[in-house]
Design an enzyme around this catalytic site. Structure first.
Site, short mmCIF file in Angstrom:
data_model
loop_
_atom_site.label_atom_id
_atom_site.label_comp_id
_atom_site.label_asym_id
_atom_site.label_seq_id
_atom_site.Cartn_x
_atom_site.Cartn_y
_atom_site.Cartn_z
N LYS A 11 0.85 -1.21 0.00
CA LYS A 11 0.00 0.00 0.00
C LYS A 11 0.88 1.24 0.00
O LYS A 11 2.05 1.19 0.40
CB LYS A 11 -0.96 0.03 1.19
CG LYS A 11 -0.29 0.12 2.58
CD LYS A 11 -0.01 1.53 3.07
CE LYS A 11 0.70 1.57 4.40
NZ LYS A 11 1.75 2.49 4.58
N PRO A 99 9.79 -4.04 -0.98
CA PRO A 99 10.94 -3.71 -0.11
C PRO A 99 10.57 -3.78 1.37
O PRO A 99 9.43 -3.50 1.74
CB PRO A 99 11.29 -2.28 -0.52
CG PRO A 99 10.68 -2.07 -1.85
CD PRO A 99 9.49 -2.97 -1.94
N VAL A 100 11.55 -4.17 2.17
CA VAL A 100 11.35 -4.39 3.61
C VAL A 100 11.54 -3.07 4.38
O VAL A 100 12.39 -2.26 4.01
CB VAL A 100 12.40 -5.44 4.09
CG1 VAL A 100 12.29 -5.68 5.58
CG2 VAL A 100 12.20 -6.75 3.33
N ALA A 101 10.75 -2.88 5.43
CA ALA A 101 10.82 -1.67 6.29
C ALA A 101 10.81 -0.40 5.44
O ALA A 101 11.67 0.46 5.56
CB ALA A 101 12.04 -1.71 7.21
N LEU A 104 5.58 0.55 3.16
CA LEU A 104 4.66 0.01 2.14
C LEU A 104 3.79 -1.12 2.70
O LEU A 104 3.10 -1.80 1.94
CB LEU A 104 5.47 -0.51 0.94
CG LEU A 104 6.29 0.55 0.19
CD1 LEU A 104 7.20 -0.10 -0.84
CD2 LEU A 104 5.38 1.57 -0.49
N GLY A 106 4.59 -4.03 3.87
CA GLY A 106 4.99 -5.37 3.40
C GLY A 106 4.70 -6.46 4.42
O GLY A 106 4.11 -7.49 4.09
N SER A 108 2.64 -6.30 7.00
CA SER A 108 1.20 -6.33 7.30
C SER A 108 0.42 -7.08 6.22
O SER A 108 -0.51 -7.84 6.52
CB SER A 108 0.64 -4.91 7.40
OG SER A 108 1.31 -4.20 8.39
N THR A 109 0.80 -6.88 4.97
CA THR A 109 0.06 -7.54 3.88
C THR A 109 0.36 -9.05 3.88
O THR A 109 -0.51 -9.86 3.58
CB THR A 109 0.31 -6.85 2.52
OG1 THR A 109 -0.62 -7.35 1.57
CG2 THR A 109 1.73 -7.05 2.01
N ASP A 141 -2.01 -1.67 10.21
CA ASP A 141 -2.27 -1.69 8.76
C ASP A 141 -2.87 -3.01 8.28
O ASP A 141 -3.27 -3.12 7.12
CB ASP A 141 -0.96 -1.47 7.98
CG ASP A 141 -0.49 -0.03 8.03
OD1 ASP A 141 -1.33 0.86 8.27
OD2 ASP A 141 0.71 0.19 7.82
O1 C5P Z 1 0.44 -1.06 14.67
P1 C5P Z 1 1.86 -1.27 14.26
O2 C5P Z 1 2.53 -2.37 15.03
O3 C5P Z 1 2.03 -1.42 12.79
O4 C5P Z 1 2.61 0.07 14.64
C1 C5P Z 1 4.01 0.16 14.66
C2 C5P Z 1 4.42 1.34 15.54
O5 C5P Z 1 4.04 2.57 14.92
C3 C5P Z 1 3.76 1.38 16.91
O6 C5P Z 1 4.50 0.62 17.83
C4 C5P Z 1 3.80 2.86 17.24
O7 C5P Z 1 5.08 3.22 17.69
C5 C5P Z 1 3.58 3.51 15.88
N1 C5P Z 1 2.16 3.85 15.60
C6 C5P Z 1 1.55 4.86 16.31
N2 C5P Z 1 0.24 5.16 16.03
C7 C5P Z 1 -0.45 4.48 15.10
C8 C5P Z 1 0.16 3.43 14.37
C9 C5P Z 1 1.48 3.15 14.65
O8 C5P Z 1 2.16 5.52 17.17
N3 C5P Z 1 -1.71 4.81 14.86
#
Ligand code: C5P
EC number: 2.7.1.148
Length: 316
Positions: A11, A99-101, A104, A106, A108-109, A141
Site C-alpha cells: 500500500k 521492499p522491507v521496512a 509500504l 509489506g 502487514s500484507t 495496517d
Molecule cells: O500497529 P503497528 O505495530 O504497525 O505500529 C508500529 C508502531 O508505529 C507502533 O508501535 C507505534 O510506535 C507507531 N504507531 C503509532 N500510532 C499508530 C500506528 C502506529 O504511534 N496509529
C-alpha cells in the site's frame, strides 16, 4: 485443498495526518490508504506436524516469531484450536518483492494473506470484518490489507471506510535498499517535536471524521488524478526528511521531472512515490531518476493503483 497461493499487495499513503495521541499510546490518524500492484506471493500449505514454518526468499526477512506472518498463523491456531488440531500445522512461503521496512506495509500484507489463506485451508468461512478484527490485533495496517483498494483509515489506522476504486493512476516508487526507517522512531520523534500541536483527546474523533469531507477525499470521489496528486500529504515527512537527506533529495528529483503529477513519502518511509497519468510517463521518469541519481543502492519500480487487497491465485 491443502495449499493456497495468494497475492499480497503493498500500500501507499495518499494522505497521513497525525491528529493526536490516544489513551492507548498510539497516534490518532486520518489516512487515505491505497493498494498498489507491487505485491508479494504467499503460499500456505497444510503439513502433518503441528508446527508453523515460515520460509522467505529474502535474506533480511526473519522466519521466526518476529515475522508478522508467523504471528498471524499463531493467532489462527490460538483462536481456532479445533481446526488446528484437525488440519495440522502450516508452512508459509513468502516470495518477497515488496521492499522491507519501507513504509509500504509489506509485513502487514503478508500477515493479512496468512489470515485469508488459513481461513480457506481450515474451511472456517470467516467474513471480511472477522478477518479484519483478527488483523487488528497484529498491527494497525493489517485490517486494510485484507480487502485493500482505496479507503479512509482513522483511529490507529484500523477503522476503515472504503472509497470508490481508483484506476489508471501509475506510480514510480523509489527506495534505497540499505535505508530503513523505524516506524516507532518516526512517531516518537514526531510526538517530541510537534506534540504541542496535538488536539486534546475530546476532539480527536471529530478531526478524524472531518477528513471524510476533506479536499483529497473529494478528489478521490471525482477520480481526479491531478487533484489527488496536488493534495498528497504526509505529516511524517516533517521528521523523516530532515533526518534522511537522501530521501529528501529523491523526493526533490521526482518533483522536478516532467509528467509527475505529485510526489510524497509513503507511511513512515523511506519509500518515495510519484503519481502519473500513463505507464509510459512513469517508465520515462524512472529512467530519468536513474540518470539523475547514480547509486546502485536505489531501487526503482513502476507499478499502478489497484482495486483489491489479498487475492487467491491458485489452490491445490
Ligand atoms: O500497529 P503497528 O505495530 O504497525 O505500529 C508500529 C508502531 O508505529 C507502533 O508501535 C507505534 O510506535 C507507531 N504507531 C503509532 N500510532 C499508530 C500506528 C502506529 O504511534 N496509529
Amino acid at each position: 485443498m491443502r495449499s493456497y497461493s495468494l497475492i499480497a499487495p503493498a500500500k501507499i499513503n495518499l494522505y497521513l495526518e497525525i491528529i493526536g495521541v490516544r489513551p492507548d499510546g498510539y497516534h490518532e490518524l486520518a489516512m487515505i490508504l491505497q493498494s498498489i500492484g507491487l505485491a508479494d506471493q504467499i503460499d500456505v500449505h497444510s503439513i502433518s506436524t503441528d508446527s508453523i514454518r515460515v520460509h522467505c526468499n529474502h535474506p533480511q526477512v526473519p522466519t521466526d516469531k518476529s515475522n508478522l506472518a508467523y504471528r498471524a498463523a499463531e493467532l489462527m491456531a490460538m483462536q481456532f484450536p479445533e481446526a488446528f488440531a484437525q488440519y495440522g500445522g502450516v508452512e508459509i512461503s513468502i516470495n518477497k518483492q515488496i521492499p522491507v521496512a519501507a513504509g509500504l506495509a509489506g509485513g502487514s500484507t503478508n500477515a493479512a494473506a496468512v489470515l485469508v489463506g488459513i481461513d480457506l485451508l481450515w474451511k472456517l468461512g470467516l467474513t471480511q470484518p472477522e478477518l479484519e478484527e483478527l488483523g487488528r490485533t497484529l498491527g494497525s495496517d493489517v485490517p486494510f490489507c485484507v480487502a485493500g483498494g482505496t479507503a479512509i483509515a482513522t483511529g490507529r489506522g484500523d477503522q476503515l471506510s472504503p472509497l470508490p476504486s481508483l484506476d489508471n493512476i501509475y506510480i514510480v516508487l523509489g527506495k534505497y535498499r540499505s535505508l530503513e526507517v523505524s516506524t516507532p522512531w518516526a512517531y516518537k520523534t514526531y510526538r517530541q517535536q510537534f506534540g504541542d500541536s496535538y488536539r486534546d483527546s475530546n476532539n480527536l474523533a471529530a478531526r478524524a471524521n472531518a477528513v471524510h469531507s476533506g479536499a483529497i477525499v473529494k478528489a478521490v470521489l471525482d477520480k481526479d488524478a491531478g487533484e489527488i496528486a496536488q493534495k498528497l500529504h504526509n505529516d511524517l515527512e516533517r521528521v523523516v526528511l530532515p533526518a534522511y537527506p537522501q530521501v529528501l533529495q529523491l523526493r526533490e528529483v521526482f518533483a522536478n521531472q516532467e509528467g509527475v503529477l505529485g510526489t510524497m513519502m509513503s507511511g513512515s518511509g523511506p519509500t518515495v512515490f510519484a503519481l502519473f497519468e500513463s505507464q509510459q510517463q512513469a517508465e520515462l521518469v524512472l529512467l530519468q531518476v536513474r540518470e539523475a541519481i547514480i547509486d546502485e543502492d536505489l531501487e526503482l519500480f513502476v507499478t499502478r493503483i489497484i482495486t483489491h487487497g489479498i487475492k487467491v491465485v491458485s489452490s491445490v
